[in-house]
Design an enzyme around this catalytic site. Structure first.
Site, PDB file in Angstrom:
ATOM      1  N   GLY A  64       0.711  -1.272   0.051  1.00  0.00           N
ATOM      2  CA  GLY A  64       0.088  -0.149  -0.012  1.00  0.00           C
ATOM      3  C   GLY A  64       0.986   1.234  -0.065  1.00  0.00           C
ATOM      4  O   GLY A  64       2.077   1.060  -0.044  1.00  0.00           O
ATOM      5  N   GLN A  65       0.065   2.351   0.075  1.00  0.00           N
ATOM      6  CA  GLN A  65       0.949   3.844   0.051  1.00  0.00           C
ATOM      7  C   GLN A  65       1.747   3.884   1.249  1.00  0.00           C
ATOM      8  O   GLN A  65       2.915   4.205   1.251  1.00  0.00           O
ATOM      9  CB  GLN A  65      -0.027   4.862  -0.107  1.00  0.00           C
ATOM     10  CG  GLN A  65      -0.801   4.809  -1.344  1.00  0.00           C
ATOM     11  CD  GLN A  65      -1.643   5.837  -1.546  1.00  0.00           C
ATOM     12  OE1 GLN A  65      -1.169   7.037  -2.036  1.00  0.00           O
ATOM     13  NE2 GLN A  65      -3.116   6.026  -1.148  1.00  0.00           N
ATOM     14  N   LEU A  81      -4.746 -11.057   5.927  1.00  0.00           N
ATOM     15  CA  LEU A  81      -5.383 -10.612   6.801  1.00  0.00           C
ATOM     16  C   LEU A  81      -7.025 -11.158   6.689  1.00  0.00           C
ATOM     17  O   LEU A  81      -7.606 -11.032   7.678  1.00  0.00           O
ATOM     18  CB  LEU A  81      -5.616  -9.191   6.865  1.00  0.00           C
ATOM     19  CG  LEU A  81      -4.317  -8.235   7.023  1.00  0.00           C
ATOM     20  CD1 LEU A  81      -4.286  -6.858   6.869  1.00  0.00           C
ATOM     21  CD2 LEU A  81      -3.567  -8.586   8.517  1.00  0.00           C
ATOM     22  N   ALA A 133      -5.304  -2.316   5.351  1.00  0.00           N
ATOM     23  CA  ALA A 133      -6.759  -2.015   5.393  1.00  0.00           C
ATOM     24  C   ALA A 133      -7.273  -2.233   4.185  1.00  0.00           C
ATOM     25  O   ALA A 133      -6.850  -2.021   3.040  1.00  0.00           O
ATOM     26  CB  ALA A 133      -7.052  -0.673   5.818  1.00  0.00           C
ATOM     27  N   TYR A 147     -16.922   2.072   5.118  1.00  0.00           N
ATOM     28  CA  TYR A 147     -15.449   2.027   5.322  1.00  0.00           C
ATOM     29  C   TYR A 147     -15.089   2.616   6.789  1.00  0.00           C
ATOM     30  O   TYR A 147     -14.592   1.960   7.450  1.00  0.00           O
ATOM     31  CB  TYR A 147     -14.817   2.500   4.314  1.00  0.00           C
ATOM     32  CG  TYR A 147     -13.359   3.145   4.370  1.00  0.00           C
ATOM     33  CD1 TYR A 147     -12.201   2.135   4.589  1.00  0.00           C
ATOM     34  CD2 TYR A 147     -12.904   4.632   4.629  1.00  0.00           C
ATOM     35  CE1 TYR A 147     -10.952   2.409   4.792  1.00  0.00           C
ATOM     36  CE2 TYR A 147     -11.726   4.841   4.984  1.00  0.00           C
ATOM     37  CZ  TYR A 147     -10.857   3.713   4.967  1.00  0.00           C
ATOM     38  OH  TYR A 147      -9.488   4.109   5.155  1.00  0.00           O
ATOM     39  N   LYS A 159     -13.560   1.055  10.098  1.00  0.00           N
ATOM     40  CA  LYS A 159     -12.190   1.235  10.774  1.00  0.00           C
ATOM     41  C   LYS A 159     -12.419   1.883  12.261  1.00  0.00           C
ATOM     42  O   LYS A 159     -11.600   1.540  13.038  1.00  0.00           O
ATOM     43  CB  LYS A 159     -11.510   2.686   9.663  1.00  0.00           C
ATOM     44  CG  LYS A 159     -11.145   2.227   8.530  1.00  0.00           C
ATOM     45  CD  LYS A 159      -9.882   1.308   8.668  1.00  0.00           C
ATOM     46  CE  LYS A 159      -8.642   2.267   8.967  1.00  0.00           C
ATOM     47  NZ  LYS A 159      -7.437   1.256   8.995  1.00  0.00           N
TER      48      LYS A 159
END
Length: 292
Positions: A12-13, A43, A66, A131, A135
């Site tokens: 990911g970033q 995950l 995530a 989303y 989270k």
């Protein structure tokens, strides 16, 4: 023996920025780092997460992975909850049982956007998309199962790695003479490189203060203003129309206002946070002149 840092979300970033920073690490030379991709730490196999983690015996876990497809999360709720909530719960439990420090990355999307002042860590949460809800459930799991953890909420993340607003805008502006961007959603972008560096700064300090923190680059803008800055920095001629969110409907609602107050993390860990435009310039330079 070096202490081990384990970073999730290696493709990911933020995870990719960690991989780059840790490869050239000097200030934390006492650590051995592992940046794991989804293939290396699946995950979605929640019951096996502890077994995967035991292989590495980390002293610190930075949980950056995530399910980040905000619109897809509206229809893939089970998967979004499995990744963002249930997997996070397993990681939090592992950290408590094994006396492992945990830093969990969360999002401004835990807020509903109804505020008109910068959001502190104590501001009431009320996610308006799935989303954000998943989270928030991840945050609650971390707070319950690993109260010694640090939770960092961030916003509008972009990087030279992965898919993000900046790279999408650059592509669209090169392809089209005119585009439209929403002008009624306000916040601050976060350069993933800056966020990763801030977390490494926390690890380099001689104190660990559990709790929730906010991190985003300095300043406040709309997505429209962000797009204008990207265009002007690159010298492109694309015309950009500012439009209300009602003219650009998406499956998931976005907060109208999600400016994060970063006072706490700056004061607690003596962290200097760059202004958003300064970081955007650095990212674009890196994008146009990648390291070999």
């Amino acid at each position: 023996m070096k202490r081990r840092i384990l970073v999730t979300g290696g493709s990911g970033q933020v995870g990719s920025e960690f991989r780059e920073l840790l490869a050239e690490l000097s200030g934390l030379s006492e650590y051995e780092a592992y940046v794991l991709t989804r293939a290396e730490l699946p995950l979605d196999q929640t019951l096996l997460i502890a077994d995967f983690l035991k292989v590495y015996e980390p002293a610190i876990i930075i949980h950056a992975a995530a399910f980040t497809a905000v619109d897809l999360a509206e229809t893939e709720q089970v998967e979004a909850d499995r990744i963002n909530h249930l997997a996070t719960e397993q990681i939090a439990e592992y950290c408590t049982i094994n006396k492992c420090k945990l830093i969990y990355l969360s999002t401004d999307y835990v807020f509903d956007g109804s505020s008109n002042i910068p959001l502190t860590e104590e501001a009431p949460t009320n996610p308006i998309n799935y989303y954000g809800l998943s989270k928030l459930r991840g945050e609650e799991a971390v707070s319950y199962f690993c109260p010694s953890a640090i939770i960092i909420r961030t916003s509008w993340v972009y990087s030279t790695y992965g898919k993000n607003f900046v790279k999408t805008m650059i592509r669209l502006m090169a392809e089209r003479e005119e585009i439209s961007v929403v002008n009624d959603q306000v916040g601050s972008p976060t350069y993933a490189h800056d966020l990763a560096q801030a977390i490494l700064t926390i690890l380099s300090r001689d104190r660990w203060v559990p709790g929730i923190y906010h991190y985003a680059n300095g300043g406040v803008i709309s997505w429209y203003e962000f797009a204008l800055a990207i265009r002007d920095l690159l010298g492109l001629s694309c015309h950009i129309n500012g439009i209300p969110s009602s003219e650009y409907p998406l499956p998931a609602k976005r907060p109208a206002y999600s400016l994060l107050d970063t006072t706490k993390i700056k004061d607690t860990y003596d962290i200097s946070i760059p202004y958003w435009k300064e970081s955007l310039v650095k990212m674009i330079i890196e994008l146009l002149n990648p390291k070999k």
